[in-house]
Write an enzyme that holds these catalytic residues in place. Structure first.
Site, mmCIF file in Angstrom:
data_model
loop_
_atom_site.group_PDB
_atom_site.id
_atom_site.type_symbol
_atom_site.label_atom_id
_atom_site.label_comp_id
_atom_site.label_asym_id
_atom_site.label_seq_id
_atom_site.Cartn_x
_atom_site.Cartn_y
_atom_site.Cartn_z
ATOM 1 N N VAL A 1 -0.060 8.358 0.198
ATOM 2 C CA VAL A 1 0.461 9.632 -0.309
ATOM 3 C C VAL A 1 -0.034 10.765 0.603
ATOM 4 C CG1 VAL A 1 0.609 11.144 -2.325
ATOM 5 C CG2 VAL A 1 0.252 8.684 -2.636
ATOM 6 N N GLY A 2 0.896 11.410 1.294
ATOM 7 C CA GLY A 2 0.498 12.427 2.276
ATOM 8 C C GLY A 2 0.096 11.736 3.564
ATOM 9 N N GLY B 1 0.893 12.036 6.737
ATOM 10 C CA GLY B 1 0.790 12.689 8.036
ATOM 11 C C GLY B 1 1.737 12.059 9.042
ATOM 12 N N CYS C 1 -14.095 26.234 10.066
ATOM 13 C CA CYS C 1 -14.298 25.135 9.108
ATOM 14 C C CYS C 1 -15.429 24.225 9.574
ATOM 15 C CB CYS C 1 -13.009 24.359 8.893
ATOM 16 S SG CYS C 1 -11.829 25.272 7.890
ATOM 17 N N GLN D 1 6.446 15.766 10.947
ATOM 18 C CA GLN D 1 5.581 14.581 10.877
ATOM 19 C C GLN D 1 6.422 13.325 10.682
ATOM 20 O OE1 GLN D 1 2.813 15.386 7.631
ATOM 21 N NE2 GLN D 1 1.248 16.006 9.099
ATOM 22 N N LEU E 1 0.851 -1.196 0.000
ATOM 23 C CA LEU E 1 0.000 0.000 0.000
ATOM 24 C C LEU E 1 0.884 1.243 0.000
ATOM 25 C CD1 LEU E 1 -2.775 1.478 0.478
ATOM 26 C CD2 LEU E 1 -2.317 1.227 2.939
ATOM 27 N N GLY F 1 1.442 9.110 10.122
ATOM 28 C CA GLY F 1 1.524 7.666 9.878
ATOM 29 C C GLY F 1 0.417 6.839 10.523
HETATM 30 C C1 SAM Z 1 -4.061 17.033 6.076
HETATM 31 S S1 SAM Z 1 -2.571 16.122 6.129
HETATM 32 C C2 SAM Z 1 -3.265 14.492 6.105
HETATM 33 C C3 SAM Z 1 -2.353 13.494 6.723
HETATM 34 C C4 SAM Z 1 -2.884 12.075 6.787
HETATM 35 N N1 SAM Z 1 -3.215 11.558 5.485
HETATM 36 C C5 SAM Z 1 -4.047 11.973 7.742
HETATM 37 O O1 SAM Z 1 -5.170 11.705 7.290
HETATM 38 O O2 SAM Z 1 -3.832 12.137 8.935
HETATM 39 C C6 SAM Z 1 -1.866 16.336 4.490
HETATM 40 C C7 SAM Z 1 -0.604 15.541 4.246
HETATM 41 O O3 SAM Z 1 -0.227 15.718 2.864
HETATM 42 C C8 SAM Z 1 1.159 15.870 2.803
HETATM 43 N N2 SAM Z 1 1.517 16.556 1.558
HETATM 44 C C9 SAM Z 1 1.052 17.740 1.108
HETATM 45 N N3 SAM Z 1 1.620 18.067 -0.069
HETATM 46 C C10 SAM Z 1 2.463 17.044 -0.382
HETATM 47 C C11 SAM Z 1 3.332 16.787 -1.472
HETATM 48 N N4 SAM Z 1 3.497 17.669 -2.461
HETATM 49 N N5 SAM Z 1 3.998 15.618 -1.492
HETATM 50 C C12 SAM Z 1 3.876 14.724 -0.473
HETATM 51 N N6 SAM Z 1 3.075 14.929 0.604
HETATM 52 C C13 SAM Z 1 2.380 16.080 0.643
HETATM 53 C C14 SAM Z 1 1.502 16.669 4.054
HETATM 54 O O4 SAM Z 1 2.874 16.586 4.356
HETATM 55 C C15 SAM Z 1 0.588 15.973 5.067
HETATM 56 O O5 SAM Z 1 1.245 14.837 5.560
#
Ligand code: SAM
Length: 394
Positions: free
Chosen positions: A165-166, A168, A357, A193, A162, A170
């Site tokens: 992407v993004g 957070g 929000c 993070q 899996l 973890g």
């Molecule tokens: C709102 S947080 C959500 C984190 C996680 N998915 C959660 O639900 O808790 C957005 C995440 O997207 C990542 N992010 C934003 N732009 C990014 C990029 N260009 N490449 C990789 N990660 C990115 C941030 O670093 C962050 O970890």
């Protein structure tokens, strides 16, 4: 100015007290429960042409103080802005997003302080819309339910790979590895993070199954090596101009026959015209620099153009209103501790953002969609269960 402002405000029948810089006090209705403390005379100008952006900015800058329940403050700010403000059409120029601007914007928001986020997020520090199966759950239960909902939609099976992407801190990566037996590669652009996320992987003894890296989505491996891809609360940072590229990167990462699940905030209008009497401007200025929300239709178009097939869409708008309400309440219960962790200005921004929000989601100014897509095989096949029954099993 005060002479014309007071009657206009009185007409709105709001439970509001105005306290002026010189000590004068005006109750707009008997027994008001919200007080706006105007600390300098220039604020009268803002109150005569109010928007959630300029009122919020005055609070952030310390020219305006508030007392009373924050959700009520936001409701009153919105009523005043609707009645006395004018919604000027804002010429929205899409932001130019490159690796540098994105990294800066992400660091501004997410590297603020892990300890601050820990104060009001759930123990797994999931920073996205939770899932309330009955509406009676607490935050932790609802976040665990959300993680399970995502994993089930992805039909994760033990041994699968899996990509998150993004990722957070973890939370999803650890949950999926622990509960569904998958191997997870998670990426974030936030150093803070990454450090705490990696520590938590070690604390749970999941190092052999969860790897987290600091990586931009543009640099994702494009060798179709993942069975499933998930992206939660991340595409809001990508920007309109780069959404096609973002979708291509997800497409290139997943194997034929695999699934991609995108969970994120979507705009109310197709053309992106402003909603919320300045709320979006406040968020762009102070909270998520360069954030941009596509409409569901536009992101589905980009997903489809990448070669993925959209197979299921779910709106969780009320769930995000509730999540934000809980985050806002939890932060307000721990304001003294928060003051020791971040500057007062940032605390004011985050307070307005969370309460604002919650209000915006409850009003439908924005939405939250989970979009499930599949990558057809070379022969165009893509297997999925006949119904969603497997998602809702006990
Ligand atoms: C709102 S947080 C959500 C984190 C996680 N998915 C959660 O639900 O808790 C957005 C995440 O997207 C990542 N992010 C934003 N732009 C990014 C990029 N260009 N490449 C990789 N990660 C990115 C941030 O670093 C962050 O970890």
């Amino acid at each position: 100015m005060l002479a014309s402002l007071l009657p206009a405000l009185r007409e709105l029948d709001l439970p509001l007290r105005l306290q002026l810089w010189d000590g004068q006090v005006f109750d707009l209705t008997p027994a008001p429960h919200v007080t706006l403390i105007l600390k300098d005379p220039s604020l009268l100008g803002e109150l005569s042409r109010p928007s959630l952006d300029n009122l919020g900015a005055a609070y952030v800058e310390g020219r305006l103080d508030l007392s009373g329940p924050l959700d009520e403050v936001i409701r009153i700010g919105d009523r005043i802005s609707q009645a006395l403000g004018e919604d000027r059409p804002v010429e929205h120029q899409p932001w130019a997003h490159d690796r540098h601007t994105d990294a800066e914007a992400i660091s501004y928001h997410y590297d603020l302080s892990n300890d601050f986020y820990r104060l009001w997020l759930d123990p797994d520090m999931v920073y996205s819309c939770a899932y309330f199966e009955t509406g009676t759950e607490d935050l932790q239960q609802a976040q665990q339910a959300k993680l399970r909902h995502l994993c089930r939609k992805l039909r994760l099976k033990p041994g699968e790979r899996l990509l998150d992407v993004g990722c957070g801190w973890g939370g999803l990566a650890r949950f999926a590895a622990r509960e569904f037996g998958v191997e997870v590669f998670g990426i974030t652009l936030s150093q803070a993070q990454l450090e705490l996320g990696r520590q938590r992987v070690i604390d749970e003894g999941l190092q052999d199954r969860v790897r987290l890296e600091l990586l931009d989505y543009r640099d994702l491996p494009q060798d179709e090596s993942f069975d499933k891809v998930v992206s939660v609360g991340m595409f809001e940072h990508v920007g309109h101009a780069n959404l096609p590229l973002y979708c291509q990167r997800l497409f290139g990462a997943v194997r034929p026959g695999g699934l991609v699940l995108n969970h994120g905030i979507t705009a109310r209008h197709l053309d992106g015209r402003p909603v919320g009497h300045g709320a979006g401007e406040f968020i762009g200025r102070f909270v998520f620099p360069h954030g941009e929300l596509p409409h569901l239709v536009n992101i589905c178009a980009d997903i489809s153009e990448s070669g993925l097939e959209v197979v299921d869409v779910e709106s969780l708008r009320p769930h995000y209103a509730r999540t934000l309400e809980l985050w806002s309440q939890r932060l307000d219960e721990r304001l003294d501790e928060a003051r020791g962790l971040i500057p007062e200005r940032a605390l004011r921004i985050w307070r307005v953002y969370l309460a604002g929000c919650a209000y915006g989601f409850s009003r439908g100014w924005v939405n939250l969609h989970q979009i499930l897509a599949g990558k057809p095989r070379a022969d165009d096949s893509l297997e999925l269960p006949w119904s969603r029954a497997d998602i809702y099993r006990d």
